[in-house]
Design a protein around this motif. Sequence first.
Motif, PDB file in Angstrom:
ATOM      1  N   MET A  95      27.412  -4.410 -60.249  1.00 26.45           N
ATOM      2  CA  MET A  95      26.535  -3.242 -60.325  1.00 26.45           C
ATOM      3  C   MET A  95      25.624  -3.336 -59.100  1.00 26.45           C
ATOM      4  O   MET A  95      24.766  -4.217 -59.022  1.00 26.45           O
ATOM      5  N   VAL A  96      25.873  -2.459 -58.146  1.00 25.74           N
ATOM      6  CA  VAL A  96      25.233  -2.564 -56.830  1.00 25.74           C
ATOM      7  C   VAL A  96      23.910  -1.806 -56.854  1.00 25.74           C
ATOM      8  O   VAL A  96      23.884  -0.589 -56.753  1.00 25.74           O
ATOM      9  N   ALA A  97      22.823  -2.547 -57.019  1.00 21.90           N
ATOM     10  CA  ALA A  97      21.511  -1.908 -57.200  1.00 21.90           C
ATOM     11  C   ALA A  97      20.749  -1.902 -55.892  1.00 21.90           C
ATOM     12  O   ALA A  97      19.997  -2.825 -55.587  1.00 21.90           O
ATOM     13  N   SER A  98      20.956  -0.869 -55.113  1.00 19.91           N
ATOM     14  CA  SER A  98      20.237  -0.753 -53.834  1.00 19.91           C
ATOM     15  C   SER A  98      20.208   0.706 -53.402  1.00 19.91           C
ATOM     16  O   SER A  98      21.158   1.452 -53.643  1.00 19.91           O
ATOM     17  N   HIS A  99      19.109   1.063 -52.708  1.00 18.94           N
ATOM     18  CA  HIS A  99      19.016   2.405 -52.116  1.00 18.94           C
ATOM     19  C   HIS A  99      19.323   2.344 -50.635  1.00 18.94           C
ATOM     20  O   HIS A  99      19.290   3.352 -49.952  1.00 18.94           O
ATOM     21  N   ASP A 100      19.581   1.143 -50.153  1.00 18.75           N
ATOM     22  CA  ASP A 100      19.764   0.928 -48.720  1.00 18.75           C
ATOM     23  C   ASP A 100      21.121   1.495 -48.295  1.00 18.75           C
ATOM     24  O   ASP A 100      22.171   1.028 -48.756  1.00 18.75           O
ATOM     25  N   PRO A 101      21.108   2.509 -47.403  1.00 24.13           N
ATOM     26  CA  PRO A 101      22.378   3.148 -47.014  1.00 24.13           C
ATOM     27  C   PRO A 101      23.421   2.153 -46.524  1.00 24.13           C
ATOM     28  O   PRO A 101      24.609   2.306 -46.791  1.00 24.13           O
ATOM     29  N   ARG A 102      22.947   1.095 -45.811  1.00 24.80           N
ATOM     30  CA  ARG A 102      23.929   0.121 -45.298  1.00 24.80           C
ATOM     31  C   ARG A 102      24.574  -0.661 -46.433  1.00 24.80           C
ATOM     32  O   ARG A 102      25.759  -0.938 -46.429  1.00 24.80           O
ATOM     33  N   MET A 103      23.781  -1.011 -47.445  1.00 29.33           N
ATOM     34  CA  MET A 103      24.337  -1.786 -48.561  1.00 29.33           C
ATOM     35  C   MET A 103      25.328  -0.918 -49.361  1.00 29.33           C
ATOM     36  O   MET A 103      26.360  -1.391 -49.816  1.00 29.33           O
ATOM     37  N   VAL A 104      24.976   0.366 -49.496  1.00 25.37           N
ATOM     38  CA  VAL A 104      25.860   1.281 -50.237  1.00 25.37           C
ATOM     39  C   VAL A 104      27.188   1.413 -49.494  1.00 25.37           C
ATOM     40  O   VAL A 104      28.267   1.346 -50.097  1.00 25.37           O
ATOM     41  N   GLU A 105      27.090   1.549 -48.175  1.00 26.43           N
ATOM     42  CA  GLU A 105      28.314   1.713 -47.390  1.00 26.43           C
ATOM     43  C   GLU A 105      29.174   0.432 -47.447  1.00 26.43           C
ATOM     44  O   GLU A 105      30.393   0.491 -47.639  1.00 26.43           O
ATOM     45  N   ILE A 106      28.501  -0.699 -47.309  1.00 24.97           N
ATOM     46  CA  ILE A 106      29.248  -1.970 -47.325  1.00 24.97           C
ATOM     47  C   ILE A 106      29.892  -2.185 -48.700  1.00 24.97           C
ATOM     48  O   ILE A 106      31.022  -2.655 -48.806  1.00 24.97           O
ATOM     49  N   ALA A 107      29.179  -1.792 -49.763  1.00 22.48           N
ATOM     50  CA  ALA A 107      29.758  -1.935 -51.117  1.00 22.48           C
ATOM     51  C   ALA A 107      31.040  -1.115 -51.221  1.00 22.48           C
ATOM     52  O   ALA A 107      32.060  -1.594 -51.736  1.00 22.48           O
TER      53      ALA A 107
END
Length: 309
Positions: free
Chosen positions: A224-236
């Motif tokens: 469950m990827v809990a982040s608002h960081d665009p880079r983290m979302v993209e990497i996920a």
Amino acid sequence: MLRQSLLALSRSERVKHLVTTMPVSAGIVARYVPGESTREAVGVVEELVGSGRQVTLDHLGEDTLEEAHADATVAAYLEVLSALSERGLTQDAEVSVKLSAVGQALPDGGEKVAARNARLICEAARAAGTTVTLDMEDHTTTDSTLRILRELREDFPGTGAVLQAYLYRTEADCRELATEGSRVRLCKGAYDEPEPVAHQTRREVDLAFVRCLRILMEGDGYPMVASHDPRMVEIAGELARRTGRDSSTYEYQMLYGIRPDEQLRLVAEGSTVRVYVPYGQEWYGYLMRRLAERPSNLTFFARSLVSKK
Ligand code: FDA
């Protein structure tokens, strides 16, 4: 520096009294906390679910030092679970619980009290047809929280864990928890942690987040990827593609009021998105952590204070 000061203030009773009694707090609080009552919370769940998002509801409160207060928190969870069930929302909504709100911080036998209370909430969640995720608090509670998690999972295997990428220990915890059926929320971490236990710079925390995410995505659990960081979302998304995961095998999570357009964009592209919705009166600690994450919020808050004088 500012982040540390705000996080220190999040535990100050004097500042808490000042902030929570000022009517101007209302504007910024409402951005992050949509309501105080069960009725309001369930209304927000309905709205979010109607837009294709899922929800985890958090009844606000932490660091409870009285057993009666912990009992009241349990009662609030039982009430909201029953309301979610009555409205047919438990397919899409679960609850998040801070163990310190249900007794973990009590000076005498806190861990036992918290474990017993968390069990009551898990039982009610199961009866309602949903799950519980145990939020993670400061590093002094990590071992205790993971012990309670392990105990609960014996009877409630769907109980979710939270791991904080800023702690050095977390890569090892990810390896341990990346097992079949294991729901693990990975976040960067919101508390002010000292250098001996946690990465201190944004860059180090981001790199640690990616390393942890890779372990979870390559493992057998449900990240469950809990982040608002665009880079983290993209990497996920990229890691999910590389590891052959489809959208039913992991989810994104974001906090209520933060990047709602991005939440909807992810839903539109077929991803599972769960919104963390805090509700209740004890919003002070939660709000201070949100302010610490984003200094521009603080400017907005300070300006509204000055303009009311
Ligand atoms: P980062 O802080 O780098 O922010 C990236 C971008 O997101 C910012 O540039 C901004 O656009 C936006 N953003 C972030 N925070 C914002 C804010 N407050 N206001 C407005 N915009 C903001 N922590 C913890 O210690 N224990 C826990 O149990 C949880 N649980 C949890 C659940 C869920 C669903 C989420 C999303 C987060 C948590 N957290 C948490 C909090 C988490 O550890 C972290 O502090 C915040 O998510 C901020 O980190 P980001 O990854 O969003 O990146």
